[in-house]
Scaffold this motif. Sequence first.
Motif, short mmCIF file in Angstrom:
data_model
loop_
_atom_site.label_atom_id
_atom_site.label_comp_id
_atom_site.label_asym_id
_atom_site.label_seq_id
_atom_site.Cartn_x
_atom_site.Cartn_y
_atom_site.Cartn_z
N GLN A 263 44.16 50.91 -25.46
CA GLN A 263 45.56 51.21 -25.78
C GLN A 263 45.71 51.95 -27.11
O GLN A 263 46.75 52.55 -27.37
CB GLN A 263 46.37 49.91 -25.83
N GLY A 264 44.70 51.86 -27.96
CA GLY A 264 44.77 52.49 -29.27
C GLY A 264 45.73 51.79 -30.21
O GLY A 264 46.44 52.44 -30.99
N VAL A 265 45.75 50.47 -30.14
CA VAL A 265 46.65 49.66 -30.97
C VAL A 265 45.86 48.52 -31.60
O VAL A 265 44.75 48.20 -31.17
CB VAL A 265 47.82 49.08 -30.14
N PRO A 266 46.42 47.86 -32.61
CA PRO A 266 45.74 46.70 -33.20
C PRO A 266 45.66 45.53 -32.21
O PRO A 266 46.46 45.42 -31.28
CB PRO A 266 46.64 46.34 -34.39
N VAL A 267 44.70 44.66 -32.45
CA VAL A 267 44.50 43.48 -31.61
C VAL A 267 45.76 42.63 -31.56
O VAL A 267 46.15 42.13 -30.49
CB VAL A 267 43.31 42.67 -32.15
N ALA A 268 46.42 42.44 -32.69
CA ALA A 268 47.63 41.61 -32.72
C ALA A 268 48.71 42.15 -31.80
O ALA A 268 49.44 41.38 -31.17
CB ALA A 268 48.16 41.50 -34.14
N SER A 269 48.83 43.46 -31.70
CA SER A 269 49.84 44.06 -30.82
C SER A 269 49.60 43.66 -29.37
O SER A 269 50.54 43.38 -28.62
CB SER A 269 49.80 45.59 -30.94
N VAL A 270 48.32 43.63 -28.97
CA VAL A 270 47.98 43.26 -27.60
C VAL A 270 48.30 41.80 -27.34
O VAL A 270 48.88 41.45 -26.31
CB VAL A 270 46.49 43.56 -27.32
N ALA A 271 47.93 40.92 -28.27
CA ALA A 271 48.19 39.49 -28.09
C ALA A 271 49.69 39.22 -27.96
O ALA A 271 50.12 38.41 -27.13
CB ALA A 271 47.61 38.71 -29.26
N LEU A 272 50.50 39.89 -28.75
CA LEU A 272 51.95 39.69 -28.69
C LEU A 272 52.54 40.30 -27.42
O LEU A 272 53.46 39.73 -26.82
CB LEU A 272 52.61 40.29 -29.92
N ALA A 273 52.02 41.45 -27.00
CA ALA A 273 52.51 42.07 -25.77
C ALA A 273 52.18 41.20 -24.56
O ALA A 273 53.00 41.06 -23.64
CB ALA A 273 51.91 43.46 -25.60
N TRP A 274 50.98 40.61 -24.53
CA TRP A 274 50.64 39.68 -23.44
C TRP A 274 51.66 38.55 -23.38
O TRP A 274 52.16 38.21 -22.30
CB TRP A 274 49.24 39.11 -23.65
N LEU A 275 51.99 38.00 -24.53
CA LEU A 275 52.92 36.87 -24.57
C LEU A 275 54.31 37.29 -24.12
O LEU A 275 54.97 36.60 -23.34
CB LEU A 275 52.94 36.30 -25.99
N ARG A 276 54.76 38.44 -24.61
CA ARG A 276 56.10 38.92 -24.25
C ARG A 276 56.23 39.16 -22.75
O ARG A 276 57.33 39.01 -22.19
CB ARG A 276 56.38 40.23 -25.00
N GLN A 277 55.13 39.51 -22.08
CA GLN A 277 55.18 39.84 -20.65
C GLN A 277 54.99 38.61 -19.75
O GLN A 277 54.92 38.76 -18.53
CB GLN A 277 54.14 40.91 -20.33
N GLN A 278 54.94 37.42 -20.33
CA GLN A 278 54.82 36.20 -19.53
C GLN A 278 56.18 35.77 -18.99
O GLN A 278 57.21 36.02 -19.63
CB GLN A 278 54.19 35.07 -20.35
N PRO A 279 56.23 35.13 -17.84
CA PRO A 279 57.50 34.68 -17.26
C PRO A 279 58.28 33.80 -18.23
O PRO A 279 57.70 32.94 -18.90
CB PRO A 279 57.07 33.89 -16.02
N THR A 280 59.56 34.02 -18.29
CA THR A 280 60.57 33.31 -19.11
C THR A 280 60.57 33.70 -20.58
O THR A 280 61.51 33.38 -21.30
CB THR A 280 60.48 31.76 -19.01
N VAL A 281 59.53 34.38 -21.06
CA VAL A 281 59.46 34.73 -22.48
C VAL A 281 60.36 35.92 -22.77
O VAL A 281 60.31 36.94 -22.09
CB VAL A 281 58.01 35.03 -22.91
N VAL A 282 61.19 35.77 -23.81
CA VAL A 282 62.07 36.85 -24.27
C VAL A 282 61.42 37.62 -25.40
O VAL A 282 61.41 38.85 -25.42
CB VAL A 282 63.43 36.28 -24.73
N ALA A 283 60.87 36.89 -26.37
CA ALA A 283 60.25 37.53 -27.52
C ALA A 283 59.38 36.51 -28.25
O ALA A 283 59.79 35.36 -28.43
CB ALA A 283 61.31 38.07 -28.48
N PRO A 284 58.18 36.90 -28.66
CA PRO A 284 57.34 36.00 -29.46
C PRO A 284 57.81 35.95 -30.91
O PRO A 284 58.46 36.88 -31.40
CB PRO A 284 55.95 36.62 -29.36
N VAL A 285 57.46 34.86 -31.58
CA VAL A 285 57.75 34.70 -33.01
C VAL A 285 56.45 34.90 -33.77
O VAL A 285 55.45 34.22 -33.50
CB VAL A 285 58.31 33.30 -33.32
N ALA A 286 56.43 35.83 -34.72
CA ALA A 286 55.24 36.09 -35.51
C ALA A 286 55.65 36.42 -36.94
O ALA A 286 56.69 37.04 -37.16
CB ALA A 286 54.42 37.23 -34.91
N SER A 287 54.82 36.01 -37.88
CA SER A 287 55.15 36.21 -39.30
C SER A 287 54.19 37.19 -39.95
O SER A 287 53.09 37.45 -39.45
CB SER A 287 55.12 34.87 -40.04
#
Length: 318
Positions: A263-287
Amino acid sequence: MTQATTTHPDVPLGSLDLDAAPLVLGGNVFGWTADDAASFAVLDAFADAGGRMIDTADVYSAWVPGNSGGESERTIGRWLARTGRRDDVLVATKGSQHPEFRGLAASTVRAAAEASLERLGTDRIDLYYAHFDDAETPIAETAAAFSALVDDGLVREIGVSNYTPERIDEWFSAVDAGGLHRPVALQPHYNLVERGFEDGLREAAARHRLGVLPYYALASGFLAGTYRDGETPDSPRAQGAARYLDDRGRRVLAALDEVAAVQGVPVASVALAWLRQQPTVVAPVASARRTGQLEALLRSMTLELSPDELARLDGASA
């Protein structure tokens, strides 16, 4: 009290719309590992990039020696006062754990919310969570107390965090029996290496149309690829991340590395995108403690993983 109807009934978070910015900025580091200058820089960059929701809690960060709780809220309040950007962002906070306002008795809920409003320097909390369940207080009392905050204009929407499916059902039974305002959000512990949410809680969220906003979305930085074999951690949160560095954790990091390279993106971007695309999830919380960490978080908002990429990550974390 009147039966609540959300402004936009088809939106998972009621009147709060995160469709254009499906990422929540976690405020747990503000007043802890990020001082005012660092916190303000992160908040400025988040808002400038179109970020919408900032998440905190009244107990952040009472665990730090010399702190008493409310430090994060005060930091956010100072930023809001300095910038005048209150209407540009949605503020979410939580009650039940502040040392002076423990539990969810009706009088405590009211006092805790008013204290949070004062620290934040605002006239309303956009999303107010019951942070942890209080088994000593009847859930009908707590549900009515949160609903009354909405009636009085102090809170726009209600959320629950760290509740079991059974207690969520009880809350909604109280809502139906009393004609109360309904919670619209659930904040559970959920990420690629913590998938217990999928065993019952996800069904409860779907059953009650709760938009899910998972915390520890990056597993204390582990899913950002920050902690690997032979690397020295540089954060007070490192101990929490280090426990994931086992065979399964290494498989997850390898899968994240593979997808991130494609994808040409950082690892964190992928982890958050996976979470966002899970059923019922609206948005992940990350600091983020500094602006350099924020870029990867922001890139996740528009990153769409393919079914094959999602399956690759699922398999690695199984």
